[in-house]
Design a protein around this motif. Structure first.
Motif, PDB file in Angstrom:
ATOM      1  N   LEU A  82       0.886  -1.170   0.000  1.00 25.48           N
ATOM      2  CA  LEU A  82       0.000   0.000   0.000  1.00 25.48           C
ATOM      3  C   LEU A  82       0.921   1.217   0.000  1.00 25.48           C
ATOM      4  O   LEU A  82       1.889   1.255   0.752  1.00 25.48           O
ATOM      5  CB  LEU A  82      -0.884   0.006   1.247  1.00 25.48           C
ATOM      6  N   ARG A  83       0.607   2.215  -0.808  1.00 23.95           N
ATOM      7  CA  ARG A  83       1.534   3.350  -0.944  1.00 23.95           C
ATOM      8  C   ARG A  83       1.666   4.118   0.370  1.00 23.95           C
ATOM      9  O   ARG A  83       0.652   4.445   0.997  1.00 23.95           O
ATOM     10  CB  ARG A  83       1.059   4.287  -2.052  1.00 23.95           C
ATOM     11  N   PRO A  84       2.917   4.428   0.788  1.00 26.51           N
ATOM     12  CA  PRO A  84       3.105   5.269   1.979  1.00 26.51           C
ATOM     13  C   PRO A  84       3.145   6.747   1.605  1.00 26.51           C
ATOM     14  O   PRO A  84       3.112   7.618   2.468  1.00 26.51           O
ATOM     15  CB  PRO A  84       4.461   4.820   2.519  1.00 26.51           C
ATOM     16  N   GLU A  85       3.261   7.043   0.317  1.00 26.26           N
ATOM     17  CA  GLU A  85       3.328   8.423  -0.190  1.00 26.26           C
ATOM     18  C   GLU A  85       3.089   8.349  -1.695  1.00 26.26           C
ATOM     19  O   GLU A  85       2.991   7.242  -2.243  1.00 26.26           O
ATOM     20  CB  GLU A  85       4.686   9.059   0.145  1.00 26.26           C
ATOM     21  N   GLU A 126      -3.798   5.149   8.233  1.00 24.26           N
ATOM     22  CA  GLU A 126      -4.351   5.520   6.928  1.00 24.26           C
ATOM     23  C   GLU A 126      -4.603   7.017   6.969  1.00 24.26           C
ATOM     24  O   GLU A 126      -5.315   7.498   7.862  1.00 24.26           O
ATOM     25  CB  GLU A 126      -5.663   4.788   6.638  1.00 24.26           C
ATOM     26  N   PHE A 127      -4.006   7.751   6.066  1.00 26.18           N
ATOM     27  CA  PHE A 127      -4.189   9.201   6.039  1.00 26.18           C
ATOM     28  C   PHE A 127      -4.158   9.660   4.590  1.00 26.18           C
ATOM     29  O   PHE A 127      -3.889   8.871   3.682  1.00 26.18           O
ATOM     30  CB  PHE A 127      -3.105   9.905   6.870  1.00 26.18           C
ATOM     31  N   SER A 128      -4.426  10.928   4.416  1.00 28.82           N
ATOM     32  CA  SER A 128      -4.579  11.426   3.057  1.00 28.82           C
ATOM     33  C   SER A 128      -3.566  12.534   2.768  1.00 28.82           C
ATOM     34  O   SER A 128      -3.307  13.363   3.641  1.00 28.82           O
ATOM     35  CB  SER A 128      -6.004  11.957   2.958  1.00 28.82           C
ATOM     36  N   GLN A 129      -3.002  12.510   1.585  1.00 29.02           N
ATOM     37  CA  GLN A 129      -2.082  13.584   1.201  1.00 29.02           C
ATOM     38  C   GLN A 129      -2.618  14.320  -0.027  1.00 29.02           C
ATOM     39  O   GLN A 129      -3.237  13.718  -0.906  1.00 29.02           O
ATOM     40  CB  GLN A 129      -0.705  13.010   0.837  1.00 29.02           C
ATOM     41  N   THR A 312      13.070  17.590 -11.173  1.00 28.72           N
ATOM     42  CA  THR A 312      11.783  17.330 -10.516  1.00 28.72           C
ATOM     43  C   THR A 312      11.761  17.970  -9.139  1.00 28.72           C
ATOM     44  O   THR A 312      12.765  17.994  -8.426  1.00 28.72           O
ATOM     45  CB  THR A 312      11.534  15.815 -10.326  1.00 28.72           C
ATOM     46  N   ALA A 313      10.600  18.479  -8.777  1.00 30.67           N
ATOM     47  CA  ALA A 313      10.405  19.002  -7.424  1.00 30.67           C
ATOM     48  C   ALA A 313       8.931  18.849  -7.096  1.00 30.67           C
ATOM     49  O   ALA A 313       8.101  18.690  -8.008  1.00 30.67           O
ATOM     50  CB  ALA A 313      10.807  20.483  -7.357  1.00 30.67           C
ATOM     51  N   GLY A 314       8.619  18.866  -5.825  1.00 31.02           N
ATOM     52  CA  GLY A 314       7.209  18.718  -5.453  1.00 31.02           C
ATOM     53  C   GLY A 314       7.035  18.861  -3.959  1.00 31.02           C
ATOM     54  O   GLY A 314       7.999  19.163  -3.231  1.00 31.02           O
ATOM     55  N   PHE A 315       5.804  18.680  -3.518  1.00 32.69           N
ATOM     56  CA  PHE A 315       5.549  18.685  -2.066  1.00 32.69           C
ATOM     57  C   PHE A 315       4.333  17.836  -1.763  1.00 32.69           C
ATOM     58  O   PHE A 315       3.542  17.505  -2.673  1.00 32.69           O
ATOM     59  CB  PHE A 315       5.349  20.119  -1.536  1.00 32.69           C
ATOM     60  N   ALA A 316       4.212  17.469  -0.491  1.00 27.88           N
ATOM     61  CA  ALA A 316       3.016  16.746  -0.043  1.00 27.88           C
ATOM     62  C   ALA A 316       2.492  17.430   1.210  1.00 27.88           C
ATOM     63  O   ALA A 316       3.254  17.739   2.134  1.00 27.88           O
ATOM     64  CB  ALA A 316       3.353  15.293   0.255  1.00 27.88           C
ATOM     65  N   ILE A 317       1.194  17.684   1.197  1.00 28.99           N
ATOM     66  CA  ILE A 317       0.525  18.289   2.351  1.00 28.99           C
ATOM     67  C   ILE A 317      -0.254  17.194   3.065  1.00 28.99           C
ATOM     68  O   ILE A 317      -0.947  16.402   2.425  1.00 28.99           O
ATOM     69  CB  ILE A 317      -0.439  19.404   1.880  1.00 28.99           C
ATOM     70  N   GLY A 318      -0.125  17.134   4.368  1.00 33.09           N
ATOM     71  CA  GLY A 318      -0.921  16.188   5.155  1.00 33.09           C
ATOM     72  C   GLY A 318      -2.347  16.729   5.247  1.00 33.09           C
ATOM     73  O   GLY A 318      -2.596  17.739   5.919  1.00 33.09           O
ATOM     74  N   PHE A 319      -3.256  16.076   4.537  1.00 36.27           N
ATOM     75  CA  PHE A 319      -4.624  16.589   4.448  1.00 36.27           C
ATOM     76  C   PHE A 319      -5.316  16.534   5.815  1.00 36.27           C
ATOM     77  O   PHE A 319      -5.915  17.514   6.264  1.00 36.27           O
ATOM     78  CB  PHE A 319      -5.401  15.762   3.413  1.00 36.27           C
ATOM     79  N   ASP A 320      -5.175  15.390   6.494  1.00 37.50           N
ATOM     80  CA  ASP A 320      -5.861  15.216   7.790  1.00 37.50           C
ATOM     81  C   ASP A 320      -5.332  16.202   8.818  1.00 37.50           C
ATOM     82  O   ASP A 320      -6.081  16.755   9.620  1.00 37.50           O
ATOM     83  CB  ASP A 320      -5.627  13.791   8.314  1.00 37.50           C
TER      84      ASP A 320
END
Ligand code: AMP
Length: 427
Positions: A82-85, A126-129, A312-320
């Motif tokens: 299951l994807r962790p990110e 389980e959380f959402s990004q 490449t560059a990017g970011f992830a926001i913790g939705f929860d």
């Protein structure tokens, strides 16, 4: 009868959550703000599967990632996780199908992630990004825009108090190299640096036979929020160029994009193996221990996954966590209202009532009707509980006059209205 050996067998798995409809309204509201902010910056939404090959995440993050993964063998004996990110899946997707797309490629996504973390407030299994990747440019304006986007998404969502920290891993690595720290030694230092445990960093440097002055200098660098101090420690050309670029990014961020509140923070160490150059984090200080809402930067993954190298560059926001931050700041989420609740007062009126419901729904109104035949008083109470703005009451007297009674649920005011004029009077 089924005998349960373990009473908990039907309970919610640890670290996961059910969301009530009220919580879902909040989540969808914030998701829409985030989505429209991504779109306003020229990003395009994509989706990847919830599970990928186990190898993908091992290739990105090393064997240690196994500890935090949910992984399994499928019936065909394939190793999956299951994807962790979502960065690794997005770059896998890019390498497989998107390499020929015009550049820069600006991709965003929302997705559930799974990590075998120790659950607590703001940390779940389980959380959402919500995240994005920009592929095909490493210009200072691209990076300043990326940081602005992350900041704006959180601001537009309504988080008031944010701390934006910006660092650079090429500079940090070059200083590690100046001090001739081995990879093993760097690996030991990184978690300590990440947690700002500077005394422990200092002790470790002494154990690694780093002279007192150099150890003190490194600590000063890790603690500083002043870019001039960073300059003082840099000796090699690559790091000098990176610092110049960082200065350009910061100037654009402040002068062109209008983001005034940020800080240089040289102790940001996100996955030193594949991140390079720019790194940044955004925190919500109100959250205490789990305060990091967003992490991002520039990284190298395309060639690792067999693609033709491209920036490449990017970011992830913790939705929860963003939702938790908003709740902690007492953000007033809008209450979703139902436009109309329709109450037929007799059995032979139900068909007519349903006709009205359908006409209104087709016109785009949100409409519900009494399905329990429970009478006027109880139906009005129910209409209040679902936040209906108007109730349409249809009894035999109304039908006789080809009319309905429309009740304003806030004021209690009632009016007799011809059926053909309903739409005008509920606008
Ligand atoms: P990372 O991919 O670790 O940089 O995480 C990006 C963001 O996802 C973090 O800043 C957190 O806001 C969020 N996050 C990471 N792990 C969790 C978790 N276990 N539960 C909830 N949110 C998380």
């Amino acid at each position: 009868m089924i005998y349960l050996y373990n009473q908990n067998v039907f309970n919610l798995p640890r670290g996961t959550r059910d969301f009530t409809s009220k919580e879902m309204q909040k989540r969808r509201y914030i998701e829409e703000i985030m989505r429209s902010t991504f779109i306003s910056f020229g990003y395009h939404e994509i989706q990847t599967p919830t599970f990928e090959t186990l190898e993908l995440f091992k290739a990105k993050s090393g064997q240690e990632i196994i500890e935090e993964l949910y992984f399994f063998k499928d019936k065909g004996d394939r190793d999956l996780a299951l994807r962790p990110e979502l960065t690794a899946p997005v770059i896998r997707f890019y390498v497989e199908r998107l390499q020929m797309e015009p550049k820069p490629l600006k991709l965003f996504y929302f997705g559930n992630c799974y990590r075998y973390d120790r659950p607590q407030k703001g940390r779940y299994r389980e959380f959402s990004q919500a995240g994005c990747e920009i592929i095909g440019t490493d210009s200072p304006e691209a990076y300043a825009e990326l940081i602005t986007l992350a900041y704006k998404i959180l601001k537009n969502s309504g988080v008031e108090n944010l701390k934006l920290n910006i660092g650079n891993l090429t500079i940090l690595s070059s200083i590690f190299n100046q001090l001739k720290l081995t990879k093993e030694q760097q690996k030991y230092l990184i978690p300590l640096i990440d947690k700002s445990m500077f005394e422990d960093v200092f002790d470790a440097l002494k154990d690694f036979d780093i002279v007192n002055k150099d150890a003190k200098d490194l600590i000063e660098l890790l603690k500083t929020t002043d870019i001039k101090i960073v300059n003082k420690f840099i000796k090699n050309n690559l790091a000098k160029k990176e610092l110049e670029k960082l200065e350009k990014i910061l100037t654009l961020l402040e002068k062109a994009f209008g983001i005034k509140h940020f800080q240089i923070q040289m102790n940001i160490v996100r996955g030193l193996d594949y991140y390079k150059g720019l790194v940044f984090e955004i925190e919500a200080p109100i959250l205490g221990a789990e305060k990091q809402l967003c992490g991002g930067g520039a990284y190298d993954l395309i060639s690792l996954f067999g693609g033709k190298d491209s920036s490449t560059a990017g970011f992830a926001i913790g939705f929860d966590r963003t939702i938790v931050a908003l709740e902690s700041e007492n953000f007033k989420f809008p209450i979703t209202k139902m436009d109309v609740y329709v109450i037929p007062l007799a059995e032979d009126i139900i068909e007519k009532a349903i006709n009205i419901v359908q006409t209104l729904r087709d016109q785009g109104f949100t409409v519900d009707l009494d399905l329990l035949r429970r009478g006027l008083g109880k139906s009005l109470k129910y209409a209040s509980s679902i936040n209906a703005k108007k109730a349409i009451i249809i009894g035999p007297k109304e039908i006789e006059k080809d009319s309905v009674t429309i009740r304003d649920m806030e004021t209690g005011e009632q009016k007799l209205i011809k059926i053909k004029s309903i739409i005008n009077s509920i606008q």
